[in-house]
Write an enzyme that holds these catalytic residues in place. Sequence first.
Site, mmCIF file in Angstrom:
data_model
loop_
_atom_site.group_PDB
_atom_site.id
_atom_site.type_symbol
_atom_site.label_atom_id
_atom_site.label_comp_id
_atom_site.label_asym_id
_atom_site.label_seq_id
_atom_site.Cartn_x
_atom_site.Cartn_y
_atom_site.Cartn_z
ATOM 1 N N ARG A 62 9.684 -5.156 1.847
ATOM 2 C CA ARG A 62 10.097 -3.942 2.316
ATOM 3 C C ARG A 62 11.640 -3.681 2.154
ATOM 4 N NH1 ARG A 62 10.039 -5.187 8.411
ATOM 5 N NH2 ARG A 62 10.340 -7.522 7.222
ATOM 6 N N VAL A 65 0.801 -1.483 0.024
ATOM 7 C CA VAL A 65 -0.208 0.017 0.362
ATOM 8 C C VAL A 65 1.157 1.380 0.055
ATOM 9 C CG1 VAL A 65 -1.803 1.279 1.504
ATOM 10 C CG2 VAL A 65 -2.486 -1.157 1.295
ATOM 11 N N GLY A 67 7.774 -12.799 3.197
ATOM 12 C CA GLY A 67 8.123 -12.356 4.611
ATOM 13 C C GLY A 67 10.041 -12.438 4.585
ATOM 14 N N GLY A 68 10.529 -12.800 3.640
ATOM 15 C CA GLY A 68 11.668 -12.303 4.392
ATOM 16 C C GLY A 68 13.491 -12.114 4.069
ATOM 17 N N CYS A 71 -4.111 -9.213 3.937
ATOM 18 C CA CYS A 71 -4.401 -8.205 4.406
ATOM 19 C C CYS A 71 -5.165 -8.487 6.052
ATOM 20 C CB CYS A 71 -4.365 -6.773 4.274
ATOM 21 S SG CYS A 71 -4.690 -5.350 4.630
ATOM 22 N N GLN A 93 -3.684 -6.603 -8.171
ATOM 23 C CA GLN A 93 -4.153 -6.784 -7.320
ATOM 24 C C GLN A 93 -5.202 -6.396 -6.396
ATOM 25 O OE1 GLN A 93 -2.618 -6.627 -2.619
ATOM 26 N NE2 GLN A 93 -2.071 -8.851 -2.968
#
Length: 502
Positions: A256, A19, A228-229, A115, A86
Amino acid sequence: MTVNTPLCFRGKKILAPMVRVGTLPMRLLALDYGADIVYCEELIDIKMLQCKRVINEVLETVDFVAPNERIVFRTCERERDHVVFQMGSADAERALAVAKLVESDVAGIDINMGCPKEYSTKASMGAALLSDPDKIESILTTLVKGICKPVTCKIRILPSVEDTVNLVKRIEKTGIAAIAVHGRKSLLLSLFVCLLERKKEERPQHPVHCDVIKAISEAVSIPVIANGGSHDFIKEYADIETFQKATAASSVMIARAAMWNPSIFRKEGFCPLKDVMQNYIKYAVRYDNHYTNTKYCLCQMLREQLETTQGKKLHAAQTTQEICEVFEMGDFYEETTGIFEAKKTSLETKMQDEDDQMEDPDVIKMAVRFDKREYPPQITPKMYLLEWCRKEKHPQPVYETVQRPLDRLFCSVVTVAERKYRSSLWDKSKKLAEQAAAIVCLRTLGVPEGKLCEGENHLVNKRKRGDQERLISRDHGEDLAEPSHKKANFTEETSDMDVPKM
């Protein structure tokens, strides 16, 4: 329905949906640095269904524009074979309608099922879907059967490995092309378990469950995308492969780590952050990205440098031009915006020439606009024209309205007594364009148009008499509903249907 796209989800490095981050500039930059697939930020189905698809000839983009003129989704030819759209949805038919709206402009469609944010879960979207496998199956099956592009979904893991694997196996049967798995537990479903075990909900700082992703990868035949790593594994390009091996996944999705520096996708190693940020700004200016979004993404890249002089200047910037000046790119901004203005002027001139050539010589034109301040409340030229047509026993006026793609302005032609009238000026709304056309007709006919400066207004007097009659009827307990034949004299005829698309 057969998938007719070359998009493949094996052996890929993917920009995750984020987002406020996954807008066009970031997606293009990630592709430049080596990403194979890029996901846009989650967009809600109901908002998308309100949008209109517009070709932006100045920016050379496809824009999905909301009624308030806000750009909800912007894409371009460069990413057409790489971008996955998405959406957030909790309804199969709405999801299909959105997928069909964007299908020709994207490489795939993804449903967000991970989410944990309240705005998503309260509407039964995001992680809330994980507790409703029947709805998941309905949405995904409807999409797979209804469109020609590959369908994927992104989930979080459930409180138990067994439940997660069983859910993924059920999802696989819907025919989707791949599934992305964020290796942390769904906060929504884990809440009860966490309270019992007196544990905190899992956040990004908690270790990613590679073992669960691996169990999923080994249990299904479709590609599994590990996500998620960033916190535990992915610090540089070589770590992407390490994470992939640890999860036995087909591909890796990065969030991230890519947000902090999208050159994480570059096999030669990171580029200097200054160069990355300047390249991002170039895309932001090139594609007219809203300055607040540009500023947010740059702040995520600066991170610990936000307290520096440059960081404080960025925080204070209130326009794209000011952001450019912070990074010594003022000349680039001036040059680029100058090119766009020249292109816009050239296109407007070309369109005007084409408009003149194609113009019906029988259409009567005047350069007029409708200003409601010049008219009594609730009285308009369209009402006067309709009244005149009824008095003269002509068919009611017929309005044909078109929108110009370049600037999204409107022009309307009104036909009255087999003659056509229009304003030579384009307006910002359909209603204003129709009022302007009515003014041209009334002025040509020499008929009053209802302006305040024209003195006593007979339509206003009619309205007052009608109001008085309704008051008397109410006092005598009579039916308050106004007869339709009376309403027609005081209300404007609508012509919102069948607007030609350009």
